[in-house]
Design an enzyme around this catalytic site. Structure first.
Site, PDB file in Angstrom:
ATOM      1  N   ARG A  56      40.844  43.744  58.224  1.00  0.00           N
ATOM      2  CA  ARG A  56      39.728  42.970  57.647  1.00  0.00           C
ATOM      3  C   ARG A  56      38.529  43.828  57.288  1.00  0.00           C
ATOM      4  O   ARG A  56      37.402  43.340  57.216  1.00  0.00           O
ATOM      5  CB  ARG A  56      39.290  41.840  58.578  1.00  0.00           C
ATOM      6  CG  ARG A  56      40.361  40.806  58.838  1.00  0.00           C
ATOM      7  CD  ARG A  56      39.793  39.513  59.384  1.00  0.00           C
ATOM      8  NE  ARG A  56      40.882  38.654  59.836  1.00  0.00           N
ATOM      9  CZ  ARG A  56      41.328  38.629  61.087  1.00  0.00           C
ATOM     10  NH1 ARG A  56      40.775  39.383  61.992  1.00  0.00           N
ATOM     11  NH2 ARG A  56      42.324  37.823  61.403  1.00  0.00           N
ATOM     12  N   LYS A  90      33.395  46.837  43.686  1.00  0.00           N
ATOM     13  CA  LYS A  90      34.526  46.070  43.171  1.00  0.00           C
ATOM     14  C   LYS A  90      35.806  46.837  43.446  1.00  0.00           C
ATOM     15  O   LYS A  90      35.931  48.000  43.055  1.00  0.00           O
ATOM     16  CB  LYS A  90      34.385  45.840  41.674  1.00  0.00           C
ATOM     17  CG  LYS A  90      33.492  44.678  41.315  1.00  0.00           C
ATOM     18  CD  LYS A  90      33.720  44.303  39.862  1.00  0.00           C
ATOM     19  CE  LYS A  90      32.788  43.202  39.419  1.00  0.00           C
ATOM     20  NZ  LYS A  90      33.002  42.869  37.999  1.00  0.00           N
ATOM     21  N   GLU A 132      32.043  53.764  28.964  1.00  0.00           N
ATOM     22  CA  GLU A 132      31.221  53.044  29.946  1.00  0.00           C
ATOM     23  C   GLU A 132      29.772  53.542  29.897  1.00  0.00           C
ATOM     24  O   GLU A 132      28.833  52.774  30.105  1.00  0.00           O
ATOM     25  CB  GLU A 132      31.800  53.192  31.358  1.00  0.00           C
ATOM     26  CG  GLU A 132      33.206  52.628  31.546  1.00  0.00           C
ATOM     27  CD  GLU A 132      33.263  51.097  31.640  1.00  0.00           C
ATOM     28  OE1 GLU A 132      32.207  50.439  31.583  1.00  0.00           O
ATOM     29  OE2 GLU A 132      34.395  50.562  31.746  1.00  0.00           O
ATOM     30  N   LYS A 180      23.747  51.271  36.988  1.00  0.00           N
ATOM     31  CA  LYS A 180      24.719  50.466  37.729  1.00  0.00           C
ATOM     32  C   LYS A 180      24.177  50.116  39.110  1.00  0.00           C
ATOM     33  O   LYS A 180      24.288  48.972  39.562  1.00  0.00           O
ATOM     34  CB  LYS A 180      26.044  51.222  37.856  1.00  0.00           C
ATOM     35  CG  LYS A 180      27.062  50.499  38.722  1.00  0.00           C
ATOM     36  CD  LYS A 180      28.311  50.129  38.005  1.00  0.00           C
ATOM     37  CE  LYS A 180      29.189  49.214  38.835  1.00  0.00           C
ATOM     38  NZ  LYS A 180      30.599  49.280  38.473  1.00  0.00           N
ATOM     39  N   GLU A 182      28.163  39.452  41.445  1.00  0.00           N
ATOM     40  CA  GLU A 182      28.346  39.004  40.072  1.00  0.00           C
ATOM     41  C   GLU A 182      28.123  37.518  39.892  1.00  0.00           C
ATOM     42  O   GLU A 182      28.958  36.808  39.333  1.00  0.00           O
ATOM     43  CB  GLU A 182      29.748  39.400  39.574  1.00  0.00           C
ATOM     44  CG  GLU A 182      29.854  39.307  38.072  1.00  0.00           C
ATOM     45  CD  GLU A 182      31.108  39.990  37.525  1.00  0.00           C
ATOM     46  OE1 GLU A 182      31.285  41.185  37.812  1.00  0.00           O
ATOM     47  OE2 GLU A 182      31.873  39.341  36.813  1.00  0.00           O
ATOM     48  N   ARG A 199      24.968  40.982  36.980  1.00  0.00           N
ATOM     49  CA  ARG A 199      26.048  41.961  37.063  1.00  0.00           C
ATOM     50  C   ARG A 199      27.118  41.744  36.004  1.00  0.00           C
ATOM     51  O   ARG A 199      27.804  42.687  35.592  1.00  0.00           O
ATOM     52  CB  ARG A 199      26.672  41.940  38.459  1.00  0.00           C
ATOM     53  CG  ARG A 199      27.756  42.975  38.616  1.00  0.00           C
ATOM     54  CD  ARG A 199      28.112  43.258  40.055  1.00  0.00           C
ATOM     55  NE  ARG A 199      29.132  44.293  40.092  1.00  0.00           N
ATOM     56  CZ  ARG A 199      29.536  44.912  41.187  1.00  0.00           C
ATOM     57  NH1 ARG A 199      28.990  44.613  42.333  1.00  0.00           N
ATOM     58  NH2 ARG A 199      30.458  45.844  41.130  1.00  0.00           N
ATOM     59  N   ASN A 256      30.139  43.761  32.093  1.00  0.00           N
ATOM     60  CA  ASN A 256      31.441  43.494  31.488  1.00  0.00           C
ATOM     61  C   ASN A 256      31.393  43.467  29.967  1.00  0.00           C
ATOM     62  O   ASN A 256      32.343  43.014  29.331  1.00  0.00           O
ATOM     63  CB  ASN A 256      31.992  42.164  32.014  1.00  0.00           C
ATOM     64  CG  ASN A 256      32.363  42.261  33.475  1.00  0.00           C
ATOM     65  OD1 ASN A 256      33.038  43.189  33.896  1.00  0.00           O
ATOM     66  ND2 ASN A 256      31.891  41.304  34.260  1.00  0.00           N
ATOM     67  N   HIS A 300      34.484  44.014  28.029  1.00  0.00           N
ATOM     68  CA  HIS A 300      35.605  44.052  28.957  1.00  0.00           C
ATOM     69  C   HIS A 300      36.563  42.873  28.791  1.00  0.00           C
ATOM     70  O   HIS A 300      37.754  43.011  29.084  1.00  0.00           O
ATOM     71  CB  HIS A 300      35.101  44.116  30.401  1.00  0.00           C
ATOM     72  CG  HIS A 300      34.663  45.495  30.812  1.00  0.00           C
ATOM     73  ND1 HIS A 300      33.660  46.182  30.152  1.00  0.00           N
ATOM     74  CD2 HIS A 300      35.092  46.329  31.797  1.00  0.00           C
ATOM     75  CE1 HIS A 300      33.492  47.365  30.729  1.00  0.00           C
ATOM     76  NE2 HIS A 300      34.333  47.475  31.723  1.00  0.00           N
ATOM     77  N   HIS A 338      40.183  43.935  28.436  1.00  0.00           N
ATOM     78  CA  HIS A 338      41.256  43.555  29.363  1.00  0.00           C
ATOM     79  C   HIS A 338      42.424  42.935  28.622  1.00  0.00           C
ATOM     80  O   HIS A 338      43.578  43.167  28.967  1.00  0.00           O
ATOM     81  CB  HIS A 338      40.725  42.570  30.405  1.00  0.00           C
ATOM     82  CG  HIS A 338      39.852  43.202  31.453  1.00  0.00           C
ATOM     83  ND1 HIS A 338      39.097  42.467  32.336  1.00  0.00           N
ATOM     84  CD2 HIS A 338      39.632  44.496  31.752  1.00  0.00           C
ATOM     85  CE1 HIS A 338      38.444  43.295  33.136  1.00  0.00           C
ATOM     86  NE2 HIS A 338      38.735  44.524  32.791  1.00  0.00           N
ATOM     87  N   HIS A 398      41.670  52.385  30.207  1.00  0.00           N
ATOM     88  CA  HIS A 398      40.678  51.329  30.358  1.00  0.00           C
ATOM     89  C   HIS A 398      39.467  51.581  29.453  1.00  0.00           C
ATOM     90  O   HIS A 398      39.026  50.692  28.717  1.00  0.00           O
ATOM     91  CB  HIS A 398      40.248  51.232  31.825  1.00  0.00           C
ATOM     92  CG  HIS A 398      39.128  50.273  32.073  1.00  0.00           C
ATOM     93  ND1 HIS A 398      39.264  48.919  31.879  1.00  0.00           N
ATOM     94  CD2 HIS A 398      37.852  50.473  32.489  1.00  0.00           C
ATOM     95  CE1 HIS A 398      38.116  48.325  32.169  1.00  0.00           C
ATOM     96  NE2 HIS A 398      37.240  49.241  32.541  1.00  0.00           N
TER      97      HIS A 398
END
Lengths: 364, 364
Positions: free
Chosen positions: A120, A142, A184, A226, A236, A240, A244, A247, A251, A264
């Site tokens: 955990r 992330k 990026e 960032k 997010e 935040r 993206n 993105h 994606h 990517h």
């Protein structure tokens, strides 16, 4: 070496940017709780850096183990995650152990999710070895793996204890992978910093040549941008999501082409161009702005066109399962002007369709 | 119906305890963000309750889907976790969907981990259907699955949005499973509440007969104790570890016998007896206290002896990979007196060995 901070209260952490840091074991030593360290890397990086890192750690009477995964986005799977967990269990590593992600975005994401989930949650140190990971994926917590039906669909928010961005490792980076990182960097300029945009336009050839001064500045500004956004909105719920930009389109490209065929950053570059086109159709940015975006991406030798066989329908289908969908509404990052963006859930399907059709002309 | 609260700032949530709650869709409706609900249950519970729950939801124009897993601790695996993720992906469920765990501790833990990990975290509602889940596992945000080498080794802290403890469902619970829940109830008395201990001693036959008043009181006190401890220490950096009284021994029993042959609560019962024995050997509790613990467990018709073929060596080996190990030191919950416990990392190996040998006499 410069040190930036991600301010998250008791979970704040430093980003060290500089040269020769891979050998500086003392930098991360203070971030370990126990004495057990699992270095996670891939088969390309292991011969280059694994010995250096384990040597830097071995001076401090730590119990160091490592696991080497195959290289590539197609291995960013639950199976790879499970291999790391198995390795931790086989070593009998305890809850106070540390997982050290030595690699690009893929390794950082998988190892980060393993660190988030093992018992955990255990300590995580990110040692990003690609430009993209240094300016983006290693910072902000992330983590995750891909599902056959969608990217990063399984994961966690798990902040590292520190990030070590060693500029030396960028020297060995392949051309394509290096340029993918520039996508990026361009993104940060477009969503948050018009001055930085001008800097990038002026210094793109220096950046492509990996000149130290330009590169350090670009990495520092990107990491700081960032860090600020993550500090303001860790999980997010708002700001935040601006990270993206491009993105959602990107994606879809990655999923459609099979993970690994487009990098990517390459998919994001085309995605940024598509987002700029959409912003222009919505009347937010001018024709000149749109051309400025395209030119900068092209100057970075990044793709700005979609895969030739990808249709608007494929985009729409894949975008519908994007994580930013809420109440069945697609949410898209739109540029209000260059250097400023917002998240919108009211983009008309017709306008979106016009952008897709513009890019997908001739696709089957 | 009574409502208790777990106070965790912006992530606070209610525990509703009462009868007829499974049909009370309005109770959980306020905790949904979007309109998509995935009910996760098992093949034993589905015929009993699934229609009732989906019906309660269907009155509110929600998109309800369900997945039914096989029953039993042996299915608390990463593979079951993946089946839930697959179902969410197949339905195209978005980040604002809700996972509803309708089941005992196993379902709650697997579904909870899926909710924690799907798109890096979606809404979770816990509808515990066993006594053990109602008083323990559904409250507090611990989720996870087992690894072949250890219990709950892969997981996350992920708090539910609400917990619905419907006493009606306990009527259909098998004897063994019901009694297993009593082990955790006894645990709360031993670590935190001497008055509650006296109550349990006086009302154990009423509890075994599932008499409403005694049962409601026992569930409420247990949930409140757990809620208070979780509020004080969400991520188990201190006080929360006391909830593991008997669990380090118990987990070793579960691992050694193969998940599913001993119920978790049964293993914990023997584990509590072993922890009491250890506390007595350390001079913390009296011979009379130790006998009181054993008698109460026996009155609840719970096991107090270890599996006949399990040796001290097996215990030591399995306990070494417990999550509470830190800096290579085993940390054990010790009773200082009945109603008060502490976490210790300084238990002498000889004393621990004496307890193990006392229980494992005659084991191969």
């Amino acid at each position: 070496m410069r040190t930036l901070n991600v301010e998250l209260g008791s979970r704040s952490y430093p980003i060290h940017v500089g040269r020769g840091l891979l050998a500086a074991g003392e930098l991360w030593l203070e971030h370990l709780d126990g004495t057990q360290v699992m270095v996670v890397t891939n088969e390309v990086l292991a011969p280059l850096y694994l010995e250096q890192v384990t040597h830097a750690l071995s001076n401090h009477s730590l119990e160091v183990a490592s696991i080497t995964l195959p290289d590539g986005e197609q291995h960013k799977t639950l199976a790879s995650f499970e291999r790391i967990i198995d390795a931790l269990m086989e070593q009998g590593f305890a809850r106070d152990c540390t997982v050290m992600a030595l690699g690009g975005g893929v390794i950082g994401d998988i190892a980060g999710f393993a660190a988030a989930s093992y018992q955990r949650g255990v300590n995580l140190v990110q040692i990003p070895t690609t430009l993209l990971a240094q300016v983006d994926s290693a910072v902000g917590g992330k983590t995750g793996v891909n599902h056959p039906r969608g990217k990063n669909m399984i994961g966690a928010f798990h902040q590292p204890r520190c990030v070590i961005a060693d500029l030396d490792v960028l020297d060995t980076l392949g051309e394509r992978e290096y340029r993918a990182g520039l996508a990026e960097i361009i993104k940060y300029a477009l969503i948050a910093d018009r001055d930085f945009l001008a800097f990038l336009e002026q210094h793109m050839s220096a950046l492509l040549a990996r000149e130290s001064n330009a590169l350090e500045h670009a990495i520092e500004v990107s990491c700081q941008t960032k860090a600020d956004i993550v500090a303001a909105d860790e999980r997010e719920s708002g700001q935040r999501a601006l990270l993206n930009l491009g993105h959602t389109f990107g994606h879809a490209i990655e999923t459609a082409t099979g993970y690994g065929s487009w990098l990517h950053g390459e998919a994001v570059a085309t995605g940024i161009h598509m987002a700029a086109d959409l912003s222009w159709r919505l009347g937010e940015i001018t024709t000149e702005d749109l051309e400025r975006v395209r030119k900068l991406l092209a100057a970075a030798q990044l793709p700005t066109a979609t895969p030739t066989d990808m249709s608007s329908e494929t985009f729409l289908r894949l975008m519908a399962s994007d994580k930013k969908v809420r109440n069945n509404k697609l949410r898209l990052v739109i540029m209000q002007q260059l250097g400023q963006a917002e998240l919108r859930d009211d983009v008309s399907p017709d306008v979106l369709r016009a952008t897709l059709d513009n890019f997908c002309r001739g696709a089957s």
